[in-house]
Motif scaffolding. Sequence first.
Motif, PDB file in Angstrom:
ATOM      1  N   UNK A 125       0.831  -1.203   0.000  1.00  0.00           N
ATOM      2  CA  UNK A 125       0.000   0.000   0.000  1.00  0.00           C
ATOM      3  C   UNK A 125       0.865   1.251   0.000  1.00  0.00           C
ATOM      4  N   UNK A 126       1.964   1.216   0.706  1.00  0.00           N
ATOM      5  CA  UNK A 126       2.873   2.361   0.755  1.00  0.00           C
ATOM      6  C   UNK A 126       3.420   2.707  -0.623  1.00  0.00           C
ATOM      7  N   UNK A 127       3.601   1.685  -1.472  1.00  0.00           N
ATOM      8  CA  UNK A 127       4.178   1.903  -2.801  1.00  0.00           C
ATOM      9  C   UNK A 127       3.281   2.749  -3.700  1.00  0.00           C
ATOM     10  N   UNK A 128       1.983   2.759  -3.452  1.00  0.00           N
ATOM     11  CA  UNK A 128       1.073   3.537  -4.296  1.00  0.00           C
ATOM     12  C   UNK A 128       1.396   5.031  -4.254  1.00  0.00           C
ATOM     13  N   UNK A 129       1.989   5.490  -3.156  1.00  0.00           N
ATOM     14  CA  UNK A 129       2.431   6.880  -3.081  1.00  0.00           C
ATOM     15  C   UNK A 129       3.915   7.022  -3.418  1.00  0.00           C
ATOM     16  N   UNK A 130       4.729   6.094  -2.906  1.00  0.00           N
ATOM     17  CA  UNK A 130       6.179   6.241  -3.064  1.00  0.00           C
ATOM     18  C   UNK A 130       6.645   6.028  -4.501  1.00  0.00           C
ATOM     19  N   UNK A 131       6.044   5.087  -5.205  1.00  0.00           N
ATOM     20  CA  UNK A 131       6.487   4.826  -6.573  1.00  0.00           C
ATOM     21  C   UNK A 131       6.232   6.025  -7.495  1.00  0.00           C
ATOM     22  N   UNK A 132       5.032   6.616  -7.497  1.00  0.00           N
ATOM     23  CA  UNK A 132       4.845   7.807  -8.331  1.00  0.00           C
ATOM     24  C   UNK A 132       5.812   8.943  -7.980  1.00  0.00           C
ATOM     25  N   UNK A 133       6.093   9.111  -6.699  1.00  0.00           N
ATOM     26  CA  UNK A 133       7.038  10.155  -6.302  1.00  0.00           C
ATOM     27  C   UNK A 133       8.430   9.863  -6.843  1.00  0.00           C
ATOM     28  N   UNK A 134       8.846   8.602  -6.770  1.00  0.00           N
ATOM     29  CA  UNK A 134      10.149   8.212  -7.309  1.00  0.00           C
ATOM     30  C   UNK A 134      10.208   8.430  -8.814  1.00  0.00           C
ATOM     31  N   UNK A 135       9.134   8.069  -9.504  1.00  0.00           N
ATOM     32  CA  UNK A 135       9.081   8.265 -10.956  1.00  0.00           C
ATOM     33  C   UNK A 135       9.190   9.753 -11.293  1.00  0.00           C
ATOM     34  N   UNK A 136       8.474  10.587 -10.569  1.00  0.00           N
ATOM     35  CA  UNK A 136       8.487  12.022 -10.844  1.00  0.00           C
ATOM     36  C   UNK A 136       9.875  12.614 -10.663  1.00  0.00           C
ATOM     37  N   UNK A 137      10.609  12.126  -9.668  1.00  0.00           N
ATOM     38  CA  UNK A 137      11.940  12.665  -9.386  1.00  0.00           C
ATOM     39  C   UNK A 137      12.986  12.116 -10.341  1.00  0.00           C
TER      40      UNK A 137
END
Length: 395
Positions: free
Chosen positions: A357-369
């Motif tokens: 569940x945590x990845x749903x926020x962290x992965x998009x943030x990583x992709x954006x950066x």
Amino acid sequence: MAKAMDAFSASLMADKREIIFAPAVYKFETFAQMAEQFQLNERDVVLTNERLYTPYMKELNLKCQFVFRGQFGQGEPDEAMIQKMYDAIPYDSYDRVIAVGGGAILDMSKLLGFKRPDTVHNLFFKRFPVEAEKDVIAVPTTCGTGSECTNISVAIVKEEKDGELTGRETKLGLVSDSIIPTKVCLIPDLVKPLPYKPFACSAIDALVHATESFLSPQRKTQTSELFSEKAMEMILKGFKLMDEKGQEARFEYLDEFLTASFYAGIAFLKAGCGPVHGMSFPLGGTYHVSHGESNYMLFGAILDYYDAKNPEGEIMRFKELVARILGCAAKDAIPELNALLQRILPLRPLRDCGFTEEDFQKFPQSVEVNQQRLMTNAYFPLDLAAMEAVYRKCY
């Protein structure tokens, strides 16, 4: 809102070359023919694996320095693996690099062709110049990565945010025209030992390359479109053949699959890949899902997103092309394509590889950066919420 385009991505957009095509390309029936053509000798280092060395190279008694990728670790290349490779192969011990293998071997071999960096981490974060100094001869043994002709080397690296390590890992692509191999040798015979799942994942990866290049809104050219269309046509015809006749039918079509992968590599060298790759990189980096499969996990959902957001743009031409090959109506092309791929290789959901569940926020943030080089090629932009929705659809 999506992050503003970084300077490196902007430089890629400003590149007005119609096509980038650097290597001389050869086709051979056997590795022995290739070895004779290039007079392989003691000043050549051959990076490969034992699975290929024993049946194809051992009996030739070549004087090359043979190095097996397995000496440095398993899985996709990471910083530690690349440093082990550097330590094992002194820079002054060879004049040419012969890369015989899949995408990982090809990407690692590219790094042997230029000046050694102070650290692998600094190299991938563009703090050390890429300066080609030695010839690299690329011999692909899968039909998917296109790495034999591209200007990128991909590795799993320690993630940074604002110059500080985050404690996580992600994939990054090191991009420079100096990375493009000087020669490419296509030998379909070397693809025969590839087990079915890696074969299917690599062929789907090539289809993703061709599709993302075809849909690239700013960077594609008439020439890159030509190569991407031909690659898609050849790959889908091969999948239809396998769907009708079974998995073994791929052996009738290895030359075409290998050539299509090469064509797709030429296409994305100029047009660029997009969000399928950008969003799959943290998945591969975190859960070590193979590159082709991680792309496949997201491919159908991103096509659906594009079709929902702008169905009458270039994706209509894509659907018409797919419909002609699959024999269906254009409106049904994407569902029919997804169904065909499911029959070629059942699609795993993200939850099966450990996605949380945590990845749903962290992965998009990583992709954006970290993945703006890829996300700027989106057919229709994806902000953080759109990326989360795609990951949830694939969960």
